[in-house]
Design a protein around this motif. Structure first.
Motif, PDB file in Angstrom:
ATOM      1  N   LEU A  97      31.966 -26.699  -1.559  1.00  0.00           N
ATOM      2  CA  LEU A  97      31.443 -25.378  -1.215  1.00  0.00           C
ATOM      3  C   LEU A  97      32.228 -24.274  -1.921  1.00  0.00           C
ATOM      4  CD1 LEU A  97      30.804 -25.815   2.628  1.00  0.00           C
ATOM      5  CD2 LEU A  97      29.106 -25.745   0.805  1.00  0.00           C
ATOM      6  N   ARG A  98      33.532 -24.461  -2.040  1.00  0.00           N
ATOM      7  CA  ARG A  98      34.349 -23.467  -2.723  1.00  0.00           C
ATOM      8  C   ARG A  98      33.957 -23.361  -4.187  1.00  0.00           C
ATOM      9  NH1 ARG A  98      40.632 -24.296  -2.037  1.00  0.00           N
ATOM     10  NH2 ARG A  98      39.935 -24.055   0.141  1.00  0.00           N
ATOM     11  N   SER A  99      33.675 -24.499  -4.817  1.00  0.00           N
ATOM     12  CA  SER A  99      33.267 -24.487  -6.223  1.00  0.00           C
ATOM     13  C   SER A  99      31.877 -23.882  -6.402  1.00  0.00           C
ATOM     14  CB  SER A  99      33.293 -25.912  -6.789  1.00  0.00           C
ATOM     15  OG  SER A  99      32.365 -26.744  -6.101  1.00  0.00           O
ATOM     16  N   VAL A 100      31.002 -24.079  -5.414  1.00  0.00           N
ATOM     17  CA  VAL A 100      29.652 -23.529  -5.485  1.00  0.00           C
ATOM     18  C   VAL A 100      29.690 -22.012  -5.445  1.00  0.00           C
ATOM     19  CG1 VAL A 100      27.457 -23.326  -4.263  1.00  0.00           C
ATOM     20  CG2 VAL A 100      28.501 -25.572  -4.550  1.00  0.00           C
ATOM     21  N   PHE A 101      30.492 -21.461  -4.520  1.00  0.00           N
ATOM     22  CA  PHE A 101      30.521 -20.008  -4.325  1.00  0.00           C
ATOM     23  C   PHE A 101      31.656 -19.337  -5.096  1.00  0.00           C
ATOM     24  CE2 PHE A 101      28.358 -21.581  -0.503  1.00  0.00           C
ATOM     25  CZ  PHE A 101      27.234 -20.784  -0.516  1.00  0.00           C
ATOM     26  N   ASN A 102      32.286 -20.055  -6.012  1.00  0.00           N
ATOM     27  CA  ASN A 102      33.403 -19.492  -6.757  1.00  0.00           C
ATOM     28  C   ASN A 102      32.963 -18.314  -7.617  1.00  0.00           C
ATOM     29  OD1 ASN A 102      36.183 -19.554  -7.731  1.00  0.00           O
ATOM     30  ND2 ASN A 102      35.283 -20.218  -9.674  1.00  0.00           N
ATOM     31  N   ARG A 103      31.746 -18.379  -8.143  1.00  0.00           N
ATOM     32  CA  ARG A 103      31.246 -17.309  -9.018  1.00  0.00           C
ATOM     33  C   ARG A 103      31.030 -15.997  -8.272  1.00  0.00           C
ATOM     34  NH1 ARG A 103      31.795 -18.372 -14.475  1.00  0.00           N
ATOM     35  NH2 ARG A 103      31.143 -20.509 -14.933  1.00  0.00           N
ATOM     36  N   VAL A 104      30.790 -16.061  -6.977  1.00  0.00           N
ATOM     37  CA  VAL A 104      30.506 -14.856  -6.196  1.00  0.00           C
ATOM     38  C   VAL A 104      31.587 -14.630  -5.144  1.00  0.00           C
ATOM     39  CG1 VAL A 104      28.027 -14.882  -6.559  1.00  0.00           C
ATOM     40  CG2 VAL A 104      28.991 -16.206  -4.685  1.00  0.00           C
ATOM     41  N   ASN A 105      32.770 -15.156  -5.385  1.00  0.00           N
ATOM     42  CA  ASN A 105      33.874 -14.980  -4.442  1.00  0.00           C
ATOM     43  C   ASN A 105      34.406 -13.553  -4.528  1.00  0.00           C
ATOM     44  OD1 ASN A 105      36.019 -15.348  -2.696  1.00  0.00           O
ATOM     45  ND2 ASN A 105      37.295 -16.422  -4.195  1.00  0.00           N
ATOM     46  N   ILE A 106      34.288 -12.805  -3.424  1.00  0.00           N
ATOM     47  CA  ILE A 106      34.726 -11.403  -3.411  1.00  0.00           C
ATOM     48  C   ILE A 106      36.098 -11.240  -2.774  1.00  0.00           C
ATOM     49  CG2 ILE A 106      32.351 -10.545  -3.348  1.00  0.00           C
ATOM     50  CD1 ILE A 106      32.764 -10.000  -0.345  1.00  0.00           C
ATOM     51  N   ARG A 107      36.775 -12.348  -2.492  1.00  0.00           N
ATOM     52  CA  ARG A 107      38.100 -12.251  -1.878  1.00  0.00           C
ATOM     53  C   ARG A 107      39.086 -11.462  -2.742  1.00  0.00           C
ATOM     54  NH1 ARG A 107      40.859 -17.707   0.127  1.00  0.00           N
ATOM     55  NH2 ARG A 107      38.958 -17.641   1.411  1.00  0.00           N
ATOM     56  N   PRO A 108      39.109 -11.656  -4.088  1.00  0.00           N
ATOM     57  CA  PRO A 108      40.026 -10.847  -4.900  1.00  0.00           C
ATOM     58  C   PRO A 108      39.736  -9.350  -4.813  1.00  0.00           C
ATOM     59  CG  PRO A 108      39.269 -12.752  -6.138  1.00  0.00           C
ATOM     60  CD  PRO A 108      38.431 -12.697  -4.900  1.00  0.00           C
ATOM     61  N   ILE A 109      38.461  -8.984  -4.663  1.00  0.00           N
ATOM     62  CA  ILE A 109      38.105  -7.562  -4.534  1.00  0.00           C
ATOM     63  C   ILE A 109      38.665  -6.993  -3.242  1.00  0.00           C
ATOM     64  CG2 ILE A 109      36.175  -5.945  -4.296  1.00  0.00           C
ATOM     65  CD1 ILE A 109      34.517  -7.815  -6.026  1.00  0.00           C
ATOM     66  N   ILE A 110      38.494  -7.729  -2.148  1.00  0.00           N
ATOM     67  CA  ILE A 110      39.006  -7.275  -0.859  1.00  0.00           C
ATOM     68  C   ILE A 110      40.527  -7.233  -0.878  1.00  0.00           C
ATOM     69  CG2 ILE A 110      39.108  -7.805   1.608  1.00  0.00           C
ATOM     70  CD1 ILE A 110      36.370  -9.114   1.337  1.00  0.00           C
ATOM     71  N   SER A 111      41.145  -8.255  -1.476  1.00  0.00           N
ATOM     72  CA  SER A 111      42.602  -8.317  -1.535  1.00  0.00           C
ATOM     73  C   SER A 111      43.178  -7.152  -2.332  1.00  0.00           C
ATOM     74  CB  SER A 111      43.033  -9.646  -2.158  1.00  0.00           C
ATOM     75  OG  SER A 111      44.430  -9.709  -2.287  1.00  0.00           O
ATOM     76  N   GLU A 112      42.551  -6.836  -3.466  1.00  0.00           N
ATOM     77  CA  GLU A 112      43.003  -5.719  -4.295  1.00  0.00           C
ATOM     78  C   GLU A 112      42.857  -4.395  -3.553  1.00  0.00           C
ATOM     79  OE1 GLU A 112      44.603  -4.405  -8.022  1.00  0.00           O
ATOM     80  OE2 GLU A 112      44.210  -6.448  -7.297  1.00  0.00           O
ATOM     81  N   HIS A 113      41.778  -4.266  -2.786  1.00  0.00           N
ATOM     82  CA  HIS A 113      41.570  -3.041  -2.009  1.00  0.00           C
ATOM     83  C   HIS A 113      42.627  -2.905  -0.921  1.00  0.00           C
ATOM     84  CE1 HIS A 113      39.448   0.221  -0.020  1.00  0.00           C
ATOM     85  NE2 HIS A 113      39.476  -0.468   1.102  1.00  0.00           N
ATOM     86  N   VAL A 114      42.929  -3.993  -0.232  1.00  0.00           N
ATOM     87  CA  VAL A 114      43.943  -3.960   0.828  1.00  0.00           C
ATOM     88  C   VAL A 114      45.318  -3.639   0.248  1.00  0.00           C
ATOM     89  CG1 VAL A 114      45.136  -5.358   2.573  1.00  0.00           C
ATOM     90  CG2 VAL A 114      42.658  -5.516   2.334  1.00  0.00           C
ATOM     91  N   ASN A 115      45.608  -4.134  -0.947  1.00  0.00           N
ATOM     92  CA  ASN A 115      46.913  -3.877  -1.566  1.00  0.00           C
ATOM     93  C   ASN A 115      47.169  -2.389  -1.792  1.00  0.00           C
ATOM     94  OD1 ASN A 115      47.547  -6.598  -1.675  1.00  0.00           O
ATOM     95  ND2 ASN A 115      46.826  -6.866  -3.772  1.00  0.00           N
ATOM     96  N   SER A 116      46.100  -1.613  -1.948  1.00  0.00           N
ATOM     97  CA  SER A 116      46.272  -0.179  -2.191  1.00  0.00           C
ATOM     98  C   SER A 116      46.711   0.573  -0.940  1.00  0.00           C
ATOM     99  CB  SER A 116      44.961   0.428  -2.725  1.00  0.00           C
ATOM    100  OG  SER A 116      43.936   0.353  -1.747  1.00  0.00           O
ATOM    101  N   PHE A 117      46.703  -0.099   0.214  1.00  0.00           N
ATOM    102  CA  PHE A 117      47.102   0.558   1.459  1.00  0.00           C
ATOM    103  C   PHE A 117      48.578   0.342   1.805  1.00  0.00           C
ATOM    104  CE2 PHE A 117      42.526   0.146   2.068  1.00  0.00           C
ATOM    105  CZ  PHE A 117      42.209   1.403   2.565  1.00  0.00           C
ATOM    106  N   TYR A 118      49.243  -0.583   1.132  1.00  0.00           N
ATOM    107  CA  TYR A 118      50.624  -0.894   1.487  1.00  0.00           C
ATOM    108  C   TYR A 118      51.534   0.305   1.248  1.00  0.00           C
ATOM    109  CZ  TYR A 118      49.233  -5.786   1.729  1.00  0.00           C
ATOM    110  OH  TYR A 118      48.622  -6.969   2.064  1.00  0.00           O
ATOM    111  N   ASP A 119      52.465   0.514   2.174  1.00  0.00           N
ATOM    112  CA  ASP A 119      53.440   1.592   2.054  1.00  0.00           C
ATOM    113  C   ASP A 119      54.328   1.305   0.844  1.00  0.00           C
ATOM    114  OD1 ASP A 119      55.838   3.209   2.374  1.00  0.00           O
ATOM    115  OD2 ASP A 119      55.114   3.651   4.396  1.00  0.00           O
ATOM    116  N   ASN A 120      54.251   2.168  -0.161  1.00  0.00           N
ATOM    117  CA  ASN A 120      54.956   1.920  -1.418  1.00  0.00           C
ATOM    118  C   ASN A 120      56.472   1.953  -1.236  1.00  0.00           C
ATOM    119  OD1 ASN A 120      54.735   1.556  -4.388  1.00  0.00           O
ATOM    120  ND2 ASN A 120      55.830   3.492  -4.434  1.00  0.00           N
ATOM    121  N   ASN A 121      56.981   2.837  -0.375  1.00  0.00           N
ATOM    122  CA  ASN A 121      58.432   2.930  -0.158  1.00  0.00           C
ATOM    123  C   ASN A 121      58.983   1.646   0.449  1.00  0.00           C
ATOM    124  OD1 ASN A 121      58.601   5.573  -1.141  1.00  0.00           O
ATOM    125  ND2 ASN A 121      58.076   6.443   0.857  1.00  0.00           N
TER     126      ASN A 121
END
Length: 212
Positions: free
Chosen positions: A5-29
């Motif tokens: 199932l992971r290989s089937v939906f690998n082309r449309v996996n949006i987890r990296p998009i969500i992860s990148e968006h969440v990373n922008s919220f981390y306190d930089n200090n």
């Protein structure tokens, strides 16, 4: 099975998009000084608490429901936003590429210029990830608003009388409407954040006379 199932939906996996968006919220200090990823509590309240509370009030207290006219308006509006955001992605990509080229072309002597270029590149990357996430939110909001019409209390479809079926109908009706309103609120807040980031980019590129 899981690997398949992971290989089937690998082309449309949006987890990296969500992860990148969440990373922008981390306190930089905290991230730089303590090497810990911490999202400020105020951001949790703004992006999760307020949309959840607002959606719960509209659904639980005011019993808001979507009809066909509202669905058409929402889908049309969100579709327009998707088109605009996709066009914006192209502009951001081109802007980020040019800033990255300028960063590597600069000599190591003018530290202030290098710092400014690095800040712009990092900010463009954050805005790019947030715009992509907004497109995903728009698509999710469209699907969720369409799903509200699958089961309705005033539907012409007669379901068998059963407490289980009634409970499922009740839960699905409120859950689909709650999710739709939540995603729309989330999209609006993210859009406002993107606009603020663009204002910061504008100020970096064209500082006011008092900052020069």
């Amino acid at each position: 099975m899981k690997r398949f199932l992971r290989s089937v939906f690998n082309r449309v996996n949006i987890r990296p998009i969500i992860s990148e968006h969440v990373n922008s919220f981390y306190d930089n200090n905290i991230l730089v000084n303590e090497h810990r990823k911490v999202i400020p509590f105020t951001d949790i309240v703004l992006f999760l608490g307020i949309p959840g509370l607002f959606s719960g009030i509209l659904i639980g207290i005011f019993n808001i429901s979507f009809d066909k006219d509202i669905i058409n308006i929402l889908i049309t509006s969100l579709s327009i936003f998707i088109g605009l955001l996709l066009s914006l992605l192209v502009l951001l990509f081109d802007l980020g590429r040019k800033e990255n080229e300028q960063l590597h072309a600069l000599p190591s002597d003018p530290v202030a210029h290098i710092d400014k270029a690095k800040k712009k590149v990092a900010l463009i990357r954050e805005v790019f990830s947030q715009v992509i996430f907004s497109v995903v939110l728009s698509a999710g909001a469209i699907l969720s608003t369409m799903s509200t019409q699958v089961i309705k209390f005033d539907s012409d479809i007669v379901l068998p009388e059963s407490k289980i079926i009634d409970g499922i109908t009740f839960a699905y009706f409120y859950a689909s409407h709650f999710l739709s309103i939540f995603l729309i609120c989330e999209f609006i807040i993210t859009l406002l954040m993107i606009l603020k980031r663009f204002k910061i980019l504008f100020d970096l590129e064209f500082p006011s006379s008092t900052e020069r």
